[in-house]
Scaffold this motif. Structure first.
Motif, PDB file in Angstrom:
ATOM      1  N   ASN A 202       0.836  -1.191   0.000  1.00 17.82           N
ATOM      2  CA  ASN A 202       0.000   0.000   0.000  1.00 17.82           C
ATOM      3  C   ASN A 202       0.879   1.254   0.000  1.00 17.82           C
ATOM      4  OD1 ASN A 202       0.889   0.231   2.652  1.00 17.82           O
ATOM      5  ND2 ASN A 202      -1.117  -0.101   3.590  1.00 17.82           N
ATOM      6  N   ARG A 203       0.259   2.386  -0.127  1.00  8.03           N
ATOM      7  CA  ARG A 203       0.998   3.641  -0.262  1.00  8.03           C
ATOM      8  C   ARG A 203       1.862   3.924   0.961  1.00  8.03           C
ATOM      9  NH1 ARG A 203      -0.700   8.697   1.300  1.00  8.03           N
ATOM     10  NH2 ARG A 203      -2.775   7.862   1.653  1.00  8.03           N
ATOM     11  N   GLU A 204       1.321   3.635   2.157  1.00  5.05           N
ATOM     12  CA  GLU A 204       2.066   3.898   3.388  1.00  5.05           C
ATOM     13  C   GLU A 204       3.323   3.025   3.462  1.00  5.05           C
ATOM     14  OE1 GLU A 204      -2.063   5.229   3.916  1.00  5.05           O
ATOM     15  OE2 GLU A 204      -1.156   3.373   3.190  1.00  5.05           O
ATOM     16  N   ALA A 205       3.214   1.773   3.011  1.00  3.78           N
ATOM     17  CA  ALA A 205       4.388   0.899   3.028  1.00  3.78           C
ATOM     18  C   ALA A 205       5.487   1.432   2.124  1.00  3.78           C
ATOM     19  CB  ALA A 205       3.997  -0.513   2.610  1.00  3.78           C
ATOM     20  N   GLN A 206       5.112   1.915   0.945  1.00  2.96           N
ATOM     21  CA  GLN A 206       6.111   2.445   0.027  1.00  2.96           C
ATOM     22  C   GLN A 206       6.813   3.665   0.624  1.00  2.96           C
ATOM     23  OE1 GLN A 206       7.091   0.937  -2.972  1.00  2.96           O
ATOM     24  NE2 GLN A 206       8.756   2.359  -2.474  1.00  2.96           N
ATOM     25  N   GLN A 207       6.055   4.465   1.359  1.00  8.24           N
ATOM     26  CA  GLN A 207       6.652   5.632   2.002  1.00  8.24           C
ATOM     27  C   GLN A 207       7.681   5.205   3.048  1.00  8.24           C
ATOM     28  OE1 GLN A 207       3.161   7.660   3.420  1.00  8.24           O
ATOM     29  NE2 GLN A 207       2.800   8.726   1.483  1.00  8.24           N
ATOM     30  N   TRP A 208       7.355   4.171   3.842  1.00  6.09           N
ATOM     31  CA  TRP A 208       8.298   3.693   4.842  1.00  6.09           C
ATOM     32  C   TRP A 208       9.543   3.102   4.180  1.00  6.09           C
ATOM     33  CZ3 TRP A 208       8.412   5.373   9.441  1.00  6.09           C
ATOM     34  CH2 TRP A 208       7.263   5.624  10.184  1.00  6.09           C
ATOM     35  N   VAL A 209       9.355   2.334   3.103  1.00  6.58           N
ATOM     36  CA  VAL A 209      10.495   1.741   2.398  1.00  6.58           C
ATOM     37  C   VAL A 209      11.422   2.843   1.879  1.00  6.58           C
ATOM     38  CG1 VAL A 209      11.191   0.434   0.359  1.00  6.58           C
ATOM     39  CG2 VAL A 209       9.339  -0.414   1.799  1.00  6.58           C
ATOM     40  N   ASP A 210      10.835   3.880   1.309  1.00  3.56           N
ATOM     41  CA  ASP A 210      11.642   4.990   0.805  1.00  3.56           C
ATOM     42  C   ASP A 210      12.410   5.668   1.938  1.00  3.56           C
ATOM     43  OD1 ASP A 210      10.683   4.454  -1.702  1.00  3.56           O
ATOM     44  OD2 ASP A 210       9.176   6.050  -1.696  1.00  3.56           O
ATOM     45  N   GLU A 211      11.742   5.801   3.088  1.00  5.15           N
ATOM     46  CA  GLU A 211      12.380   6.487   4.208  1.00  5.15           C
ATOM     47  C   GLU A 211      13.471   5.632   4.852  1.00  5.15           C
ATOM     48  OE1 GLU A 211      10.962   8.642   8.371  1.00  5.15           O
ATOM     49  OE2 GLU A 211       9.549   8.461   6.702  1.00  5.15           O
ATOM     50  N   LEU A 212      13.272   4.304   4.846  1.00  5.29           N
ATOM     51  CA  LEU A 212      14.286   3.411   5.391  1.00  5.29           C
ATOM     52  C   LEU A 212      15.488   3.295   4.460  1.00  5.29           C
ATOM     53  CD1 LEU A 212      11.980   0.563   6.739  1.00  5.29           C
ATOM     54  CD2 LEU A 212      13.523   1.952   8.128  1.00  5.29           C
ATOM     55  N   GLY A 213      15.220   3.234   3.162  1.00  2.83           N
ATOM     56  CA  GLY A 213      16.294   3.070   2.190  1.00  2.83           C
ATOM     57  C   GLY A 213      16.741   1.620   2.098  1.00  2.83           C
ATOM     58  N   THR A 214      17.329   1.262   0.960  1.00  3.74           N
ATOM     59  CA  THR A 214      17.754  -0.121   0.739  1.00  3.74           C
ATOM     60  C   THR A 214      19.251  -0.307   0.869  1.00  3.74           C
ATOM     61  OG1 THR A 214      17.859   0.285  -1.643  1.00  3.74           O
ATOM     62  CG2 THR A 214      15.790  -0.606  -0.766  1.00  3.74           C
ATOM     63  N   GLY A 215      19.984   0.740   1.192  1.00  8.51           N
ATOM     64  CA  GLY A 215      21.430   0.620   1.308  1.00  8.51           C
ATOM     65  C   GLY A 215      22.112   0.731  -0.039  1.00  8.51           C
ATOM     66  N   GLU A 216      23.397   0.507  -0.038  1.00  8.95           N
ATOM     67  CA  GLU A 216      24.185   0.715  -1.247  1.00  8.95           C
ATOM     68  C   GLU A 216      24.510  -0.582  -1.981  1.00  8.95           C
ATOM     69  OE1 GLU A 216      27.625   2.850  -0.051  1.00  8.95           O
ATOM     70  OE2 GLU A 216      26.504   4.646   0.570  1.00  8.95           O
ATOM     71  N   ARG A 217      24.118  -1.736  -1.460  1.00 10.34           N
ATOM     72  CA  ARG A 217      24.430  -2.996  -2.117  1.00 10.34           C
ATOM     73  C   ARG A 217      23.637  -3.127  -3.408  1.00 10.34           C
ATOM     74  NH1 ARG A 217      26.639  -7.671  -0.021  1.00 10.34           N
ATOM     75  NH2 ARG A 217      26.375  -6.861   2.091  1.00 10.34           N
ATOM     76  N   ALA A 218      24.285  -3.416  -4.489  1.00 13.93           N
ATOM     77  CA  ALA A 218      23.625  -3.525  -5.791  1.00 13.93           C
ATOM     78  C   ALA A 218      22.613  -4.662  -5.784  1.00 13.93           C
ATOM     79  CB  ALA A 218      24.665  -3.765  -6.882  1.00 13.93           C
ATOM     80  N   GLY A 219      21.457  -4.418  -6.375  1.00 11.59           N
ATOM     81  CA  GLY A 219      20.424  -5.434  -6.489  1.00 11.59           C
ATOM     82  C   GLY A 219      19.502  -5.553  -5.302  1.00 11.59           C
ATOM     83  N   THR A 220      19.746  -4.795  -4.223  1.00  7.92           N
ATOM     84  CA  THR A 220      18.892  -4.851  -3.043  1.00  7.92           C
ATOM     85  C   THR A 220      17.564  -4.175  -3.327  1.00  7.92           C
ATOM     86  OG1 THR A 220      20.825  -4.803  -1.596  1.00  7.92           O
ATOM     87  CG2 THR A 220      18.704  -4.279  -0.605  1.00  7.92           C
ATOM     88  N   ARG A 221      16.483  -4.909  -3.069  1.00 10.25           N
ATOM     89  CA  ARG A 221      15.155  -4.374  -3.379  1.00 10.25           C
ATOM     90  C   ARG A 221      14.420  -3.867  -2.147  1.00 10.25           C
ATOM     91  NH1 ARG A 221      12.769  -9.656  -5.991  1.00 10.25           N
ATOM     92  NH2 ARG A 221      13.929 -10.448  -4.191  1.00 10.25           N
ATOM     93  N   LEU A 222      14.759  -4.405  -0.977  1.00  6.22           N
ATOM     94  CA  LEU A 222      14.046  -4.051   0.247  1.00  6.22           C
ATOM     95  C   LEU A 222      15.049  -3.770   1.368  1.00  6.22           C
ATOM     96  CD1 LEU A 222      11.214  -6.751   0.286  1.00  6.22           C
ATOM     97  CD2 LEU A 222      10.912  -4.299  -0.082  1.00  6.22           C
ATOM     98  N   PRO A 223      14.681  -2.926   2.334  1.00  4.24           N
ATOM     99  CA  PRO A 223      15.546  -2.704   3.495  1.00  4.24           C
ATOM    100  C   PRO A 223      15.824  -4.013   4.230  1.00  4.24           C
ATOM    101  CG  PRO A 223      13.813  -1.051   3.405  1.00  4.24           C
ATOM    102  CD  PRO A 223      13.476  -2.074   2.369  1.00  4.24           C
TER     103      PRO A 223
END
Length: 386
Positions: A202-223
């Motif tokens: 949902n929209r709220e989950a995407q906002q949290w994912v964006d705020e958490l970030g996935t780090g710098e490892r290539a290919g990482t899709r989720l925190p």
């Protein structure tokens, strides 16, 4: 009846798995009822969900209970008339569980609801469990016995009291999942496939994912925290705790430490986002077996959930934490001493130590620092928010 330790541990382990099985509230309650009946048999049960701000009932789920008109009278007594072991009284007293037989010294008819409603319906003793967590009181569970059965024993009350936090966690998850699925909550929800691919967000989950970030490892899709908690939920569903080592990468702090059942840790974590906010991440399996998807719920951490972390940072002892919690409830020194069964001068000594460790000078400053002013003393240096 006192049950063998292995029976009690099996009940805890079974409840832990239920907590992490993303079920609707009604299904969760029935499953919990079946598990509890193994250790504490009863002829009926009732789960009430509550508004944590007011403790007013919001829904009920009843098994072998009284008819609707009788329930209405019970609610009226609960809200407007004096009686024994009322929910609000138990919560205010910090009592997690209590039996009517113990509260009335065996004379059940001292209770108004017993005289007027429960005994005419064929029921005798009841055991009430307050379902509270650091985020509030989300519900209440009652198990009850008919007039032909023995009263609940003290060991049974103590055992169910020890399970209240675990059951409350499952209820909170079920309520969040129901609300997020219906689009009526501020919680973010992700549904992950067995390979941690996102099937739904949902929209709220995407906002949290964006705020958490996935780090710098290539290919990482989720925190990392989302992947870790999701995998732990799958491990718990299989009865194995596969989460090993230090799980604090990326600012993650496992909420609760070791799980209620031996070898099982909850699929739940606190993590600080790149903007300095803290979020609680929970995961539950939606079904059974390895192919089942996992629901991951994300919501802002409430002040009460952060207080234990700050207490850790200040190095408060267990006694100092207890004193602090009672200070936050507004209790004066004499009442704190009575509640904790210590001398008033001992409470004062604890307060001096708490003030020194936390850098506060008064009770008001202490409560504000621990429970409200999360940003005043961040637990780590503020991360780069770029």
């Amino acid at each position: 009846m006192v049950y063998a330790p292995e029976v009690r541990e099996r009940v805890r382990a079974d409840l832990m798995r239920l907590v992490h099985r993303g079920m609707p509230v009604a299904d969760y309650w029935r499953a919990v009822d079946d598990v509890l009946d193994v250790a504490v048999p009863a002829e009926g049960s009732c789960l009430m969900t509550m508004d944590p701000a007011t403790m007013l009932p919001t829904a009920e789920f009843v098994e072998n209970g009284l008819p609707a008109d009788a329930i209405s009278r019970l609610v009226e007594i609960e809200l407007r008339e004096p009686d024994y072991t009322k929910w609000v009284d138990l919560a205010r007293a910090g009592t997690t569980a209590a039996s009517l037989s113990d509260a009335t010294a065996g004379d059940l008819d001292l209770s108004r609801r017993q005289r007027e409603v429960r005994r005419p319906g064929g029921y005798a003793d009841e055991l009430r469990i307050v379902l509270s967590s650091s985020t509030g009181t989300w519900g209440a569970l009652t198990v009850f016995r008919e007039t032909s059965s023995a009263h609940f024993s003290t060991p049974e009350v103590r055992f169910l009291s020890s399970l209240s936090g675990l059951i409350a966690d499952g209820l909170r998850r079920a309520l969040l999942l129901d609300d997020a699925s219906a689009g009526g909550a501020d919680a973010g929800m992700l549904v992950l496939d067995p390979d941690d691919g996102v099937d739904l967000a949902n929209r709220e989950a995407q906002q949290w994912v964006d705020e958490l970030g996935t780090g710098e490892r290539a290919g990482t899709r989720l925190p990392l925290v989302i992947r870790s908690v999701a995998r732990q939920a799958r491990a718990i569903a299989g009865g194995v705790d596969r989460a090993g080592g230090d799980d604090r990468s990326g600012g993650v702090d496992r909420a609760g430490g070791a799980g209620p059942a031996a070898g099982l840790r909850p699929a739940r974590a606190r993590v600080r986002t790149r903007t300095g906010r803290w979020v609680i991440v929970r995961a539950s399996l939606l079904g059974e077996g390895p192919p089942a998807p996992v629901a991951v719920l994300l919501e802002a951490a409430r002040p009460a959930e952060m207080a234990p972390l700050l207490a850790d940072m200040y190095g408060l002892t267990q006694r100092e934490r207890q004193v602090t919690e009672l200070v936050a409830q507004g209790l004066p020194t004499r009442q704190i001493a009575g509640r904790l069964r210590m001398a008033t001068y001992t409470v004062q000594d604890h307060l001096k130590s708490i003030f020194a460790k936390s850098g506060t000078g008064s009770r008001g400053d202490l409560v504000a620092r621990l429970f409200f002013d999360q940003r005043a003393l961040p637990l780590t240096d503020p991360p780069d928010a770029r």
